[in-house]
Scaffold this active site. Structure first.
Site, PDB file in Angstrom:
ATOM      1  N   CYS A 115       0.825  -1.211   0.000  1.00 35.28           N
ATOM      2  CA  CYS A 115       0.000   0.000   0.000  1.00 35.28           C
ATOM      3  C   CYS A 115       0.859   1.261   0.000  1.00 35.28           C
ATOM      4  CB  CYS A 115      -0.946   0.011   1.197  1.00 35.28           C
ATOM      5  SG  CYS A 115      -0.118  -0.175   2.794  1.00 35.28           S
ATOM      6  N   HIS A 426      -1.479   0.995   7.549  1.00 38.18           N
ATOM      7  CA  HIS A 426      -1.941   1.029   6.161  1.00 38.18           C
ATOM      8  C   HIS A 426      -1.814   2.443   5.597  1.00 38.18           C
ATOM      9  CE1 HIS A 426      -4.082  -0.319   2.652  1.00 38.18           C
ATOM     10  NE2 HIS A 426      -5.078   0.523   2.843  1.00 38.18           N
TER      11      HIS A 426
END
Length: 502
Positions: A115, A426
């Site tokens: 990510c 994330h």
């Protein structure tokens, strides 16, 4: 490196000559299969000689050249639909349906803790000049690992511009391999054997460094001929630095430094981006004093002498916590504006050069306010003026293409992190396309209101801004037209004539 050329069989289709590198995670191979078949990795069952491939490791999944790899799984559109199609409202749509309905751009599939890379690419892609340079890049021009990474990013940007989900997955896999070759630390494994989470800021730096080497400017600016790359031209700024010793009488030391991004240090007193930037411009440092023959305290004062068109700002949110041996995160709420003015951070000489364009913005704003008040007083809108075509003035100095000539910026991308540590959590990109903000969460792209973007300032476990990308605020003036100017005429009484004599 164990590389094999295999045949992928999916239903009645056979894809020969598919290259597989078993040093990569299996999910990269599944991304290649996705590019060929359109079957999402999570819907795939990949089998070779009776052994099913797992996402985390190859295990007993043994390959040889020309081996036949069976793929089972259907594309989402192949799943039978409900017999009766009901009307769906935007609020009820899932992310895939929303993307189709609103013609949203493609995202990048997560290949296992990637990510950080996906978010970086989406943010950098918002710079038109960089995007165009990448699309025109000669992918066969060599250049070692920097050339490979630039070519991979070029392919990824092209895929995101309309290559489809399969092309994006294939490009992301190549991008990851090139990133690993350029900076092997990004290929580190977590205790479970899968790819470890990496720092998005470090990824941003590696990619920009490669582009700096491989993307030359088409026409170097007349004055800043030393800016030979697109990165230096549009992202590069300069600082005039002065060092004054606080413990001895020494002549101030002056120097010039270059930067590709500014840092916003987060302290107890910093509540806004502007104050964080300002505090970094005047700081205390320790260095060797030749007069005293020992380390001494110096006051370092910096002023910007060249503003780049695109200003990158990093929030220094991570610090090393020795007790836990991790890079912990500062969750403090630091507000950032949609429109940023950095005039006060500039040298007096640059401030003087910025003034003419700033005056144009001020005149345009005053004219707009005056028109609004006039229209309000007349109880109708000036629709003709609103529809009048506008001309965008250059945002750079005539002798320095790629600079910023006003000191005004507008937010166009935010890279956020959710989590408590740099090695976990994330990353997501929030980018401005036209007048719409988009949340690019790997391959899920959804529109969001501007208010939601401004809530990314921190203060909790929700996503908080880590990197900001500001672009130049554009001054648009009404285009001159060939139509005759109509002015309002009021009748005045005629002067009295001669009086009749009796």
């Amino acid at each position: 490196m164990p590389k094999y050329s295999v045949k992928v069989k999916w239903g009645k289709e056979m894809f020969p000559g598919v290259e597989v590198n078993t040093d990569d995670d299996p999910v990269l191979f599944k991304a290649q299969i996705f590019a060929l078949t359109g079957v999402q990795p999570e819907r795939q069952k990949v089998v070779c000689k009776g052994v099913t491939l797992r996402d985390e490791e190859w295990g007993n999944f043994k390959l040889v050249n020309n081996a036949i790899v069976l793929v089972m799984g259907s594309k989402e559109e192949d799943v039978p639909a409900a017999p009766v199609e009901q009307t769906k409202f935007v609020e009820d749509m899932n992310e895939s349906e929303l993307a189709t309905a609103l013609d949203l751009p493609e995202g990048l599939i997560n290949l296992g803790n990637t990510c950080y890379m996906n978010a970086t690419v989406q943010c950098l892609k918002t710079v038109p000049e960089l995007r165009n340079a990448l699309l025109n890049y000669n992918k066969n021009s060599g250049g070692g690992t920097a050339g490979e990474l630039t070519a991979a990013l070029s392919e990824t940007v092209a895929a995101l511009e309309g290559g489809g989900a399969g092309a994006c997955a294939s490009a992301a896999a190549r991008m990851l391999r090139a990133l690993h070759a350029t900076a092997p630390r990004f290929a580190e494994r977590a205790p479970g054997g899968h790819l470890a989470q990496q720092d998005a800021s470090e990824c941003w730096t590696e990619i920009v460094r490669a582009l700096q080497q491989r993307l030359p400017v088409s026409a170097p600016p007349p004055v800043n001929a030393d800016r030979t790359s697109v990165v230096e031209q549009y992202f590069g700024g300069t600082l005039d630095v002065e060092l004054v010793c606080s413990e001895a009488e020494e002549a101030p030391t002056k120097a010039r430094e270059t930067f590709l991004q500014l840092s916003c240090f987060i302290s107890q007193d910093v509540k806004y981006l502007q104050s964080g930037l300002r505090s970094k411009m005047s700081e205390q440092i320790t260095k060797l004093s030749e007069t005293l023959g020992r380390d001494a305290i110096y006051t370092k004062t910096s002023k910007i002498s060249r503003l780049p068109a695109y200003l990158t700002v990093q929030f220094i949110r991570f610090y090393f916590k020795e007790k836990e041996s991790i890079y912990a995160k500062i969750l403090k709420d630091v507000k950032f504006p949609v429109e940023l003015d950095v005039y006060e951070l500039c040298t007096p000489e640059l401030q003087e050069r910025l003034t003419p364009m700033r005056n144009k913005f001020k005149e345009l704003e005053e004219s707009s306010v005056e028109s609004s008040l006039t229209a309000k007083n007349k109880n109708h809108g000036d629709s003709k003026k609103d529809s009048q075509p506008k001309k965008a003035l250059p945002y750079w100095f005539e002798d320095d293409v790629g600079s910023n000539n006003s000191g005004y910026y507008r937010l166009q991308a935010v890279l956020t992190h959710k989590g408590r540590s740099a090695t976990s959590g994330h990353y997501v990109a929030w980018v401005l396309r036209g007048n719409t903000w988009l949340r690019c969460d790997d391959d899920a792209v959804t529109p969001v209101p501007e208010e939601e973007v401004l809530k990314l300032s921190g203060g909790g476990d929700w996503h908080c801004a880590y990197l900001l990308l500001y672009g130049p605020k554009i001054c648009e003036i009404p285009e001159p037209t060939d139509e005759p100017m109509i002015t309002e005429v009021t009748e005045e009484p005629l002067p009295p004539g001669p009086t009749a004599q009796a």
